[in-house]
Scaffold this active site. Structure first.
Site, PDB file in Angstrom:
ATOM      1  N   TRP A 130      82.239 113.040  38.439  1.00 15.86           N
ATOM      2  CA  TRP A 130      81.704 112.655  37.216  1.00 15.86           C
ATOM      3  C   TRP A 130      81.315 114.003  36.521  1.00 15.86           C
ATOM      4  O   TRP A 130      80.680 114.907  37.410  1.00 15.86           O
ATOM      5  CB  TRP A 130      80.243 112.226  37.355  1.00 15.86           C
ATOM      6  N   ASP A 211      75.988 109.150  45.607  1.00 17.99           N
ATOM      7  CA  ASP A 211      75.275 109.086  44.326  1.00 17.99           C
ATOM      8  C   ASP A 211      75.770 107.384  44.113  1.00 17.99           C
ATOM      9  O   ASP A 211      76.970 107.099  43.939  1.00 17.99           O
ATOM     10  CB  ASP A 211      76.153 109.843  43.313  1.00 17.99           C
ATOM     11  N   LYS A 246      72.724 100.980  34.870  1.00 16.31           N
ATOM     12  CA  LYS A 246      73.997  99.983  34.660  1.00 16.31           C
ATOM     13  C   LYS A 246      73.830  98.607  35.350  1.00 16.31           C
ATOM     14  O   LYS A 246      73.798  97.807  34.664  1.00 16.31           O
ATOM     15  CB  LYS A 246      75.255 100.604  35.206  1.00 16.31           C
TER      16      LYS A 246
HETATM   17  C1  PLP Z   1      78.428 108.735  38.817  1.00 13.29           C
HETATM   18  C2  PLP Z   1      77.171 108.708  38.033  1.00 13.29           C
HETATM   19  N1  PLP Z   1      75.956 109.281  38.665  1.00 13.29           N
HETATM   20  C3  PLP Z   1      74.956 109.371  37.954  1.00 13.29           C
HETATM   21  C4  PLP Z   1      74.779 108.791  36.792  1.00 13.29           C
HETATM   22  C5  PLP Z   1      73.408 109.027  35.857  1.00 13.29           C
HETATM   23  O1  PLP Z   1      72.803 107.710  35.492  1.00 13.29           O
HETATM   24  P1  PLP Z   1      71.596 107.622  34.658  1.00 13.29           P
HETATM   25  O2  PLP Z   1      71.889 107.171  33.398  1.00 13.29           O
HETATM   26  O3  PLP Z   1      70.817 106.632  35.308  1.00 13.29           O
HETATM   27  O4  PLP Z   1      71.054 108.961  34.720  1.00 13.29           O
HETATM   28  C6  PLP Z   1      75.995 108.316  36.045  1.00 13.29           C
HETATM   29  C7  PLP Z   1      75.923 107.624  34.631  1.00 13.29           C
HETATM   30  O5  PLP Z   1      76.988 107.551  33.947  1.00 13.29           O
HETATM   31  C8  PLP Z   1      77.025 108.301  36.566  1.00 13.29           C
HETATM   32  O6  PLP Z   1      78.267 107.705  36.164  1.00 13.29           O
END
Ligand code: PLP
Length: 396
Positions: A130, A211, A246
């Site tokens: 990511w 994660d 999500k």
């Molecule tokens: C792999 C990954 N980690 C962490 C997050 C972070 O999510 P948040 O919106 O809760 O900060 C995302 C959000 O797209 C993600 O895809």
């Protein structure tokens, strides 16, 4: 002073979302944004969340500060959700959890605690990962290394490459893993691969950092936590950062949790104090509303059943869109080059298009995705499937 600051380039994903909003074409298709969309293109508030919000609102007696760790009841409920109620690490009180501002806040907080524990931590990230991982967790003294993960030719995991690279990592190195629904590739480790990976992590004394941004989006809430649970069971130390954005659909409420699984109960208490202390220096304490809602849903039998049903509907929809898209692309291109889409999980896949093809899709067909050709499969609808498939075939 501020005249020294130049305008920054837009964030690649948020910038693409802005371009999509400005596009007035009726045919436009949004595969860029990282949010779940239903058949009408909406990201609705879940019914379980609406009902819980009402109750939280009716019963709230104060808005005074919460503690640095956030909502303690939420933290305990999240531990049960992430690790499973009967996990041995929970029974041994080896897990320290704090509420965070989404998964992003959790990643940042954990990175700071890592720096306190090890003055020069090395964090291994998957190739690719990511794009926000590095900016969120970077900082003085922290070194990133990349382990091979996605084989773009085969559209699958380069598991041998991953393991042989991690065999040469140094004791104490941290390995950032995607608990499930790998972003951006959609390629997840099987249970057997997790087993083999955990053996390598144990042998080389590496610390996994899972994660978990999509628990419940791949196969189910328990199945998707297989890797994180295994790490907590088999290894003395591990980390899990969870996002509720999500799976509860509460993106803007910023709810998540950071959990450190320590070697023993005493060390877990020490880690809890550091997690809370770092929080104090970043945003003092997380917001209350979303965590209260999640806590209520996880603890109320009826709300939990409703939420699990809604989560299951989102998961089933994505998985059936994956099959539909694969079938339609295969029929249209008379090849099986897109069969990987049906095999992968979660919202994202890399379609394997060049940056030029992605540009053409946007400029000529009003179809938006990230330049790596990361597509959010939840943006596909019955009503745009043919249009999308014809456009992809046209740019190939
Ligand atoms: C792999 C990954 N980690 C962490 C997050 C972070 O999510 P948040 O919106 O809760 O900060 C995302 C959000 O797209 C993600 O895809």
């Amino acid at each position: 002073m501020f005249e020294r600051l130049d305008r920054l380039a837009d964030d690649p994903i948020l910038g693409m979302m802005a371009k999509y909003r400005q596009d007035t074409s009726e045919q436009k298709v949004d595969l860029a944004a990282g949010v779940y969309q239903d058949e009408l293109g909406n990201t609705p508030v879940l019914r379980a969340v609406k009902a819980a919000e009402q109750r939280v609102h009716d019963n709230q007696k104060t808005k005074t500060y919460e503690g640095l760790a956030g909502n303690i009841s939420f933290n305990v409920a999240m531990q049960d959700f992430i690790f499973g109620e009967r996990h041995p690490a929970l029974a041994d009180k080896r897990i320290a959890t704090v509420q965070t501002t989404g998964g992003s806040g959790g990643l940042h907080i954990v990175a700071d605690v890592l720096r306190r524990a090890n003055s020069a931590p090395v964090v291994w990230v998957s190739g690719p990962t990511w794009p926000n991982h590095r900016p969120l967790i970077k900082g003085g003294g922290l070194e990133f290394k990349t382990y091979p993960y996605y084989d773009a030719e085969r559209h699958g995991i380069d598991f041998d490459g991953m393991l042989s690279t991690l065999e040469h990592a140094n004791a104490g190195d941290v390995v950032l893993l995607h608990g499930c629904c790998h972003n951006p590739t959609g390629a997840d480790l099987s249970a057997k691969q997790w087993d083999a990976l955990v053996d390598v992590l144990a042998r080389n004394e590496l610390v996994p950092w899972n994660d978990m941004a999509y628990q419940g989006f791949a196969q189910g809430t328990d199945e998707d936590a297989y890797g994180a649970r295994l790490c907590a069971q088999k290894l003395p130390e591990s980390v899990v950062v969870t996002s509720c954005s999500k799976n509860f659909g509460i993106y803007r409420d910023r709810v998540g949790a950071a959990s450190i699984v320590a070697a023993d109960a005493e060390k877990a208490v020490a880690c809890a104090t550091h997690l809370a202390n770092v929080t104090r220096t970043v945003y003092s304490m997380p917001p209350a509303h979303g965590a209260a809602v999640v806590d209520l849903i996880l603890r109320d039998e009826d709300l939990k059943a409703l939420w699990l049903e809604e989560l299951g509907d989102m998961r089933d929809r994505i998985n059936s869109l994956r099959r539909n898209l694969t079938n339609a692309l295969e029929a249209r291109t008379s090849t099986n080059r897109f069969s990987f889409i049906a095999r992968q999980t979660g919202m994202f896949s890399l379609l394997g298009l060049t940056a030029e093809q992605v540009d053409t899709l946007r400029e000529k067909f009003h179809i938006y995705m990230v330049s790596s050709s990361r597509a959010n499969i939840a943006g596909v609808r019955k009503s745009n499937l043919d249009y999308l498939v014809n456009a992809i075939a046209a740019v190939l």
